[in-house]
Design a protein around this motif. Structure first.
Motif, PDB file in Angstrom:
ATOM      1  N   ALA A  23       5.713  15.451 -11.890  1.00 56.73           N
ATOM      2  CA  ALA A  23       6.683  14.438 -12.330  1.00 56.73           C
ATOM      3  C   ALA A  23       7.629  14.059 -11.203  1.00 56.73           C
ATOM      4  O   ALA A  23       8.004  12.888 -11.053  1.00 56.73           O
ATOM      5  CB  ALA A  23       7.470  14.950 -13.533  1.00 56.73           C
ATOM      6  N   SER A  24       8.023  15.033 -10.404  1.00 54.54           N
ATOM      7  CA  SER A  24       8.930  14.744  -9.281  1.00 54.54           C
ATOM      8  C   SER A  24       8.257  13.861  -8.242  1.00 54.54           C
ATOM      9  O   SER A  24       8.902  13.019  -7.623  1.00 54.54           O
ATOM     10  CB  SER A  24       9.402  16.051  -8.637  1.00 54.54           C
ATOM     11  OG  SER A  24      10.159  16.820  -9.544  1.00 54.54           O
ATOM     12  N   ILE A  38       7.847   6.974  -6.349  1.00 48.44           N
ATOM     13  CA  ILE A  38       7.617   5.539  -6.543  1.00 48.44           C
ATOM     14  C   ILE A  38       8.882   4.887  -7.064  1.00 48.44           C
ATOM     15  O   ILE A  38       9.259   3.788  -6.649  1.00 48.44           O
ATOM     16  CB  ILE A  38       6.436   5.308  -7.518  1.00 48.44           C
ATOM     17  CG1 ILE A  38       5.151   5.914  -6.947  1.00 48.44           C
ATOM     18  CG2 ILE A  38       6.248   3.825  -7.797  1.00 48.44           C
ATOM     19  CD1 ILE A  38       3.952   5.807  -7.872  1.00 48.44           C
ATOM     20  N   SER A  39       9.572   5.580  -7.983  1.00 52.31           N
ATOM     21  CA  SER A  39      10.814   5.039  -8.551  1.00 52.31           C
ATOM     22  C   SER A  39      11.908   4.923  -7.490  1.00 52.31           C
ATOM     23  O   SER A  39      12.666   3.954  -7.470  1.00 52.31           O
ATOM     24  CB  SER A  39      11.290   5.926  -9.703  1.00 52.31           C
ATOM     25  OG  SER A  39      10.314   6.014 -10.713  1.00 52.31           O
ATOM     26  N   PHE A  40      12.011   5.927  -6.600  1.00 50.95           N
ATOM     27  CA  PHE A  40      13.015   5.863  -5.534  1.00 50.95           C
ATOM     28  C   PHE A  40      12.749   4.666  -4.612  1.00 50.95           C
ATOM     29  O   PHE A  40      13.681   3.984  -4.183  1.00 50.95           O
ATOM     30  CB  PHE A  40      13.013   7.162  -4.725  1.00 50.95           C
ATOM     31  CG  PHE A  40      13.671   8.317  -5.422  1.00 50.95           C
ATOM     32  CD1 PHE A  40      14.961   8.205  -5.916  1.00 50.95           C
ATOM     33  CD2 PHE A  40      13.002   9.522  -5.586  1.00 50.95           C
ATOM     34  CE1 PHE A  40      15.578   9.269  -6.558  1.00 50.95           C
ATOM     35  CE2 PHE A  40      13.599  10.595  -6.226  1.00 50.95           C
ATOM     36  CZ  PHE A  40      14.890  10.465  -6.716  1.00 50.95           C
ATOM     37  N   THR A  85       0.840  -1.202   0.000  1.00 55.81           N
ATOM     38  CA  THR A  85       0.000   0.000   0.000  1.00 55.81           C
ATOM     39  C   THR A  85       0.872   1.247   0.000  1.00 55.81           C
ATOM     40  O   THR A  85       0.633   2.196  -0.752  1.00 55.81           O
ATOM     41  CB  THR A  85      -0.934   0.006   1.227  1.00 55.81           C
ATOM     42  OG1 THR A  85      -1.819  -1.110   1.156  1.00 55.81           O
ATOM     43  CG2 THR A  85      -1.755   1.292   1.269  1.00 55.81           C
ATOM     44  N   SER A  86       1.912   1.227   0.807  1.00 54.83           N
ATOM     45  CA  SER A  86       2.809   2.372   0.885  1.00 54.83           C
ATOM     46  C   SER A  86       3.525   2.610  -0.442  1.00 54.83           C
ATOM     47  O   SER A  86       3.720   3.755  -0.864  1.00 54.83           O
ATOM     48  CB  SER A  86       3.841   2.154   1.993  1.00 54.83           C
ATOM     49  OG  SER A  86       4.801   3.185   1.987  1.00 54.83           O
ATOM     50  N   GLU A  87       3.918   1.517  -1.130  1.00 50.29           N
ATOM     51  CA  GLU A  87       4.673   1.660  -2.373  1.00 50.29           C
ATOM     52  C   GLU A  87       3.869   2.405  -3.438  1.00 50.29           C
ATOM     53  O   GLU A  87       4.382   3.292  -4.116  1.00 50.29           O
ATOM     54  CB  GLU A  87       5.082   0.284  -2.908  1.00 50.29           C
ATOM     55  CG  GLU A  87       5.883   0.362  -4.205  1.00 50.29           C
ATOM     56  CD  GLU A  87       6.384  -0.981  -4.679  1.00 50.29           C
ATOM     57  OE1 GLU A  87       7.155  -1.001  -5.659  1.00 50.29           O
ATOM     58  OE2 GLU A  87       6.006  -2.019  -4.085  1.00 50.29           O
ATOM     59  N   PHE A  88       2.585   2.053  -3.595  1.00 46.66           N
ATOM     60  CA  PHE A  88       1.796   2.562  -4.710  1.00 46.66           C
ATOM     61  C   PHE A  88       0.825   3.684  -4.353  1.00 46.66           C
ATOM     62  O   PHE A  88       0.223   4.283  -5.248  1.00 46.66           O
ATOM     63  CB  PHE A  88       1.025   1.418  -5.368  1.00 46.66           C
ATOM     64  CG  PHE A  88       1.917   0.402  -6.033  1.00 46.66           C
ATOM     65  CD1 PHE A  88       2.709   0.753  -7.105  1.00 46.66           C
ATOM     66  CD2 PHE A  88       1.963  -0.902  -5.572  1.00 46.66           C
ATOM     67  CE1 PHE A  88       3.536  -0.173  -7.724  1.00 46.66           C
ATOM     68  CE2 PHE A  88       2.786  -1.831  -6.173  1.00 46.66           C
ATOM     69  CZ  PHE A  88       3.576  -1.474  -7.259  1.00 46.66           C
ATOM     70  N   MET A  89       0.640   3.986  -3.059  1.00 45.34           N
ATOM     71  CA  MET A  89      -0.386   4.968  -2.695  1.00 45.34           C
ATOM     72  C   MET A  89      -0.017   6.374  -3.165  1.00 45.34           C
ATOM     73  O   MET A  89      -0.885   7.257  -3.254  1.00 45.34           O
ATOM     74  CB  MET A  89      -0.603   4.973  -1.179  1.00 45.34           C
ATOM     75  CG  MET A  89       0.557   5.499  -0.362  1.00 45.34           C
ATOM     76  SD  MET A  89       0.223   5.323   1.410  1.00 45.34           S
ATOM     77  CE  MET A  89       1.644   6.186   2.108  1.00 45.34           C
ATOM     78  N   ILE A  90       1.261   6.602  -3.489  1.00 46.50           N
ATOM     79  CA  ILE A  90       1.696   7.903  -4.007  1.00 46.50           C
ATOM     80  C   ILE A  90       0.877   8.299  -5.233  1.00 46.50           C
ATOM     81  O   ILE A  90       0.547   9.464  -5.439  1.00 46.50           O
ATOM     82  CB  ILE A  90       3.192   7.849  -4.378  1.00 46.50           C
ATOM     83  CG1 ILE A  90       4.055   7.634  -3.130  1.00 46.50           C
ATOM     84  CG2 ILE A  90       3.624   9.118  -5.109  1.00 46.50           C
ATOM     85  CD1 ILE A  90       4.077   8.776  -2.178  1.00 46.50           C
TER      86      ILE A  90
END
Length: 395
Positions: free
Chosen positions: A38-39, A44-46, A17-22
Motif C-alpha cells: 500500500a505504501s 503514484i499519489s505523491f 511512463t515514470s508516473e505510472f510504471m510504479i
C-alpha cells in the motif's frame, strides 16, 4: 507538423511512463524499501500531488522566463527527481524524488502544450496537441509494459535510471532543436491569476475533470471487472488492456483531426458514446463481445478527448503555460476522484459493476456540462444567419 512537436511528445512519453510504471513493480519496490505494498501505491499519489499543487505554483515562479528556457530547466529538475528516486535507499528519499518529479512534470506538460500552440497555425492547435498528448497514450501502451518487463530482467533501479536518461536526452535534443523564445510580454502573478477568473475557462476545466473522472472510475478496475464479470481468463487481461491502450492512441489522433473545427460537437458526442459504452458494459458486461466492444469504445473516447479539451481551454482563455498547467492539475484531480469514487462504490458492497455505473454517472454530468454551450453556439449561428439574410434583403 514541425518536428519539435514530436520531440515534445517524446518528453511527455518519458514523464508519463515514470508516473505510472510504479504499478508494475510494486512487489520489488516493497521488498527493496521494506514497506507494505500500500505504501508503494502511495508513490503514484505523491507524484500526482506534486502535479496538482506544485505545478501551478512553479509556473507562477517562471512567468517571465522564456518558454524554452523554462522547459529545459523543468526537464533538468525532473531528471534530478528521477535520479534521486533511482538512488533511494529509504522510502522517505523515494517520496522526495517522486514529489519533485511530479512538480516538474506538471509544468512540463503546460509548457509543452503552450510551445506547440505557438509553433503551429491556429487551425492546427488540436492536431499538434494530439501529437504531444500521444506521448501519454504511448506511455500507457508501450512505456509502462516495457518498464515492467525491464524491471523483471534488470531490476527497478535500472528502469528509473533509464527513464532519467531518456528525459535528459529529450532535454538535450530540445535544447538543440527548439528555437530560442522570448518572453511575450512581462506580466505579474496577479495579472496571470486574473486570466483564471473566467467562467468559461472553469466550465471547460469542469468538463475535462468529468471526462477523465468517468474514464478512470471504470479503467482503474478493468482487470477485476473483466475477470469476475466478463469471465475472461487472467492471462487474457493484459492483452485486453493493450487493446484498450491502442484504442486510446487511435482515438487521440481521430479527435485531433476533428477538434479544431468541431470542438464542442466532438466533446458532446464523444461523451455520449462514452456514456453508452459504460452503461452497456455495466448491464451486459457478462457477454464477451459486449465487454470487448465497450472496452474499445471507452478507449476511442474518454482520455482520447484530450485534444478537444485542450483546444476548448485555450479558446476559453489563452495558450499560456499557467492555463495549461492548471488544466493538467484539474485532470489529475478528476483522475483520482473518479478512481476513488469507483472504489467507494465497491467498498459499499454495491458490486463489481459499481465503478462502471459511477463512470456512467460522471459521463452524464459531463454531457450536461456542454449542452448549454452547444445551445448557445446554435443560437449565435442562427442569429448570424438571420442578420445576414436581413442585410441581403436590405441591399
Amino acid at each position: 507538423m514541425p518536428v519539435n512537436v514530436y520531440l515534445l511528445a517524446l518528453s511527455v512519453f518519458a514523464l508519463t511512463t515514470s508516473e505510472f510504471m510504479i504499478a508494475g513493480m510494486m512487489p520489488s519496490l516493497a521488498h527493496a524499501l521494506d514497506v507494505p505494498i500500500a505504501s508503494v501505491g502511495y508513490l503514484i499519489s505523491f507524484y500526482a500531488a506534486g502535479m496538482v499543487v506544485g505545478g501551478p505554483v512553479l509556473m507562477l515562479c517562471l512567468l517571465n522566463v522564456p518558454r524554452k528556457r523554462a522547459l529545459l530547466a523543468l526537464l533538468a529538475v525532473y531528471t534530478l527527481g528521477q535520479s534521486i528516486a533511482a538512488a533511494a535507499m529509504a522510502y522517505e528519499i523515494m517520496v522526495i524524488g517522486r514529489i519533485l518529479s511530479g512538480v516538474a512534470a506538471s509544468g512540463c506538460f503546460g509548457l509543452a502544450l503552450a510551445l506547440c500552440a505557438q509553433m503551429v497555425p491556429a487551425n492546427k492547435i488540436a492536431r499538434s496537441a494530439a501529437i504531444v498528448i500521444s506521448g501519454l497514450m504511448f506511455a500507457t501502451v508501450l512505456g509502462v509494459p516495457a518498464a515492467t518487463a525491464l524491471e523483471q530482467l534488470f531490476g527497478w533501479r535500472f528502469v528509473f535510471w533509464l527513464v532519467a536518461a531518456l528525459t535528459a536526452a529529450s532535454g538535450v535534443v530540445l535544447a538543440l532543436s527548439l528555437p530560442n523564445s522570448q518572453v511575450e510580454a512581462r506580466t505579474s502573478v496577479s495579472a496571470e491569476l486574473a486570466s483564471l477568473r473566467n467562467a468559461s475557462l472553469w466550465a471547460a476545466y469542469a468538463t475535462s475533470a468529468l471526462i477523465i473522472g468517468a474514464t478512470f472510475a471504470a479503467f482503474s478496475y478493468f482487470a477485476p471487472i473483466l475477470m469476475n464479470i466478463s469471465g475472461y481468463h487472467a492471462s487474457t487481461v493484459p492483452l485486453l488492456l493493450m487493446l484498450y491502450g491502442a484504442s486510446t492512441v487511435v482515438g487521440n489522433f481521430i479527435v485531433g483531426r476533428l477538434a479544431d473545427r468541431h470542438t464542442m460537437r466532438v466533446l458532446f458526442w464523444g461523451q455520449v458514446i462514452l456514456t453508452g459504452a459504460l452503461v452497456a458494459f455495466a448491464v451486459f458486461g457478462q457477454m464477451h463481445v459486449v465487454a470487448l466492444g465497450a472496452l474499445i469504445l471507452i478507449g476511442l473516447t474518454g482520455v482520447s478527448l484530450n485534444p478537444a479539451m485542450v483546444t476548448r481551454v485555450i479558446r476559453s482563455a489563452n495558450a499560456r503555460p499557467l492555463v495549461n498547467t492548471v488544466h493538467a492539475s484539474v485532470i489529475n484531480i478528476g483522475l483520482f476522484a473518479g478512481s476513488a469514487l469507483g472504489g467507494l462504490g465497491m467498498s459499499l458492497d454495491l458490486g463489481m459493476r459499481a465503478p462502471l455505473w459511477v463512470g456512467a454517472g460522471l459521463a452524464v454530468v459531463g454531457v450536461a456540462s456542454v449542452v448549454p454551450v452547444m445551445l448557445r453556439s446554435s443560437a449565435d449561428a442562427s442569429r448570424v444567419k438571420v442578420t445576414g439574410a436581413l442585410q441581403s434583403e436590405n441591399v
